[in-house]
Design a protein around this motif. Structure first.
Motif, short mmCIF file in Angstrom:
data_model
loop_
_atom_site.label_atom_id
_atom_site.label_comp_id
_atom_site.label_asym_id
_atom_site.label_seq_id
_atom_site.Cartn_x
_atom_site.Cartn_y
_atom_site.Cartn_z
N PRO A 1 0.81 -1.23 0.00
CA PRO A 1 0.00 0.00 0.00
C PRO A 1 0.84 1.28 0.00
N LEU A 2 1.98 1.26 0.69
CA LEU A 2 2.88 2.43 0.68
C LEU A 2 3.43 2.66 -0.72
N GLN A 3 3.79 1.57 -1.39
CA GLN A 3 4.31 1.69 -2.76
C GLN A 3 3.25 2.26 -3.70
N LEU A 4 2.01 1.82 -3.54
CA LEU A 4 0.94 2.31 -4.40
C LEU A 4 0.70 3.79 -4.16
N MET A 5 0.83 4.24 -2.91
CA MET A 5 0.70 5.66 -2.62
C MET A 5 1.79 6.46 -3.30
N VAL A 6 3.01 5.95 -3.26
CA VAL A 6 4.13 6.64 -3.90
C VAL A 6 3.93 6.72 -5.40
N ILE A 7 3.50 5.61 -6.00
CA ILE A 7 3.24 5.60 -7.45
C ILE A 7 2.16 6.62 -7.79
N GLY A 8 1.12 6.70 -6.95
CA GLY A 8 0.05 7.67 -7.18
C GLY A 8 0.56 9.10 -7.14
N PHE A 9 1.36 9.44 -6.12
CA PHE A 9 1.94 10.79 -6.03
C PHE A 9 2.84 11.07 -7.24
N ALA A 10 3.66 10.09 -7.60
CA ALA A 10 4.60 10.28 -8.71
C ALA A 10 3.86 10.48 -10.04
N LEU A 11 2.85 9.66 -10.30
CA LEU A 11 2.11 9.79 -11.55
C LEU A 11 1.36 11.12 -11.62
N LEU A 12 0.84 11.57 -10.48
CA LEU A 12 0.16 12.86 -10.44
C LEU A 12 1.15 14.00 -10.75
N ALA A 13 2.34 13.92 -10.16
CA ALA A 13 3.37 14.94 -10.42
C ALA A 13 3.82 14.90 -11.87
N ILE A 14 3.99 13.71 -12.42
CA ILE A 14 4.41 13.57 -13.82
C ILE A 14 3.34 14.15 -14.74
N PHE A 15 2.09 13.88 -14.44
CA PHE A 15 0.98 14.42 -15.25
C PHE A 15 0.97 15.94 -15.20
#
Length: 223
Positions: free
Chosen positions: A197-211
Motif C-alpha cells: 500500500p505504501l508503494q501504491l501511494m508513492v506511485i500515485g503521487f509520482a504519476l500525479l506529479a508527472i501528469f
C-alpha cells in the motif's frame, strides 16, 4: 580517512561534492555546466541502478521497479524545469535544486520498502532515511534557511549514505535488537501486505506529479 582516500572510494558521491566545494569560485563558475551535468548524471544513474535490485521473489520487489521508474521520470522532469542547471554552492554547502519536498518523502518511502527486501542487510541501514531527513533539517537551520528546505537533501543524503557505508565496514552493534518476535515472525507475504500500500501511494503521487509537469510543459510549449 583522508580527503584523497574519500575521492578514490567515492568517485561519484561525496568525493566529487567535496572537491567542487573546495574549488575556487572562479573555476566553479567557469565550468558550471560540466559540473552540473556530471552531478545530474551521477544522481540519475544511481536511481537507475536501483531498477536492478534483486526482487527476492516478492511482490513488493517487482513493484519497487515501477516505483523507481516513476521517481526517475519525475526527477528528470524537475531537472528539465531548471534546464539541468541543478546545483548551487553557497558558504561551503552544496545545494541540489531539482528534488521537490514531495519527491524526497516519496523517495524515502520507496527506499524504506526497498531495504525490507531479503537481499538487503537492513540492520546496517535502518537509520538511513531518518538520518537523511534529520541532517537535511539541520543543514537548513545551520545555513539560516537561506534556501528552500529541499535543496539541502542532496548533500544531507550523500553525507549520511557515505557515513553509514563506511561504518558498515566495521562490526558496530546497534543499541537495540532488530530480530524481535514481531519482525522475525513476519514472512515475505505478510511484509508485502504491509508495504505494498505504501508503494501504491508513492506511485500515485509520482504519476500525479508527472501528469502535472507534462501538462505545464505542454502549455509552455504552446505559448
Amino acid at each position: 580517512m583522508g580527503f584523497i582516500k574519500l575521492m578514490l572510494l567515492l568517485p561519484m558521491g561525496l568525493g566529487v561534492i567535496l572537491l567542487l566545494i573546495r574549488l575556487p569560485k572562479e573555476i566553479r563558475n567557469q565550468y558550471y555546466i560540466w559540473y552540473s551535468n556530471y552531478i545530474n548524471m551521477a544522481v540519475l544513474l544511481n536511481i537507475f541502478a536501483m531498477l536492478f535490485t534483486p526482487d527476492g521473489g516478492t511482490y513488493r520487489g517487482y513493484l519497487s521497479r515501477l516505483v523507481c521508474l516513476a521517481l526517475l521520470i519525475w526527477l528528470l522532469q524537475e531537472m528539465r524545469k531548471k534546464r539541468f542547471q541543478t546545483i548551487h554552492f553557497d558558504q561551503g554547502l552544496f545545494l541540489f535544486r531539482s528534488s521537490p519536498l514531495h519527491w524526497i518523502f516519496c523517495h524515502a518511502t520507496y527506499r524504506i520498502v526497498l531495504l525490507s527486501l531479503p537481499s538487503f542487510e537492513t540492520q546496517k541501514f535502518l537509520l538511513l532515511e531518518p538520518l537523511s531527513l534529520i541532517v537535511m533539517f539541520s543543514l537548513f537551520s545551520f545555513h539560516k534557511k537561506r534556501f528552500a528546505l529541499e535543496q539541502y537533501f542532496g548533500f544531507a543524503d550523500t553525507l549520511v549514505v557515505t557515513t553509514i557505508t563506511v561504518l558498515s565496514w566495521y562490526p558496530i552493534l546497534l543499541p537495540f535488537k532488530t530480530n524481535g518476535p514481531y519482525i522475525k515472525n513476519l514472512n515475505q507475504n505478510e511484509w508485502d501486505m504491509i508495504l505494498i500500500p505504501l508503494q501504491l501511494m508513492v506511485i500515485g503521487f509520482a504519476l500525479l506529479a508527472i501528469f502535472k509537469n507534462t501538462k505545464q510543459n505542454r502549455l509552455r510549449t504552446e505559448n
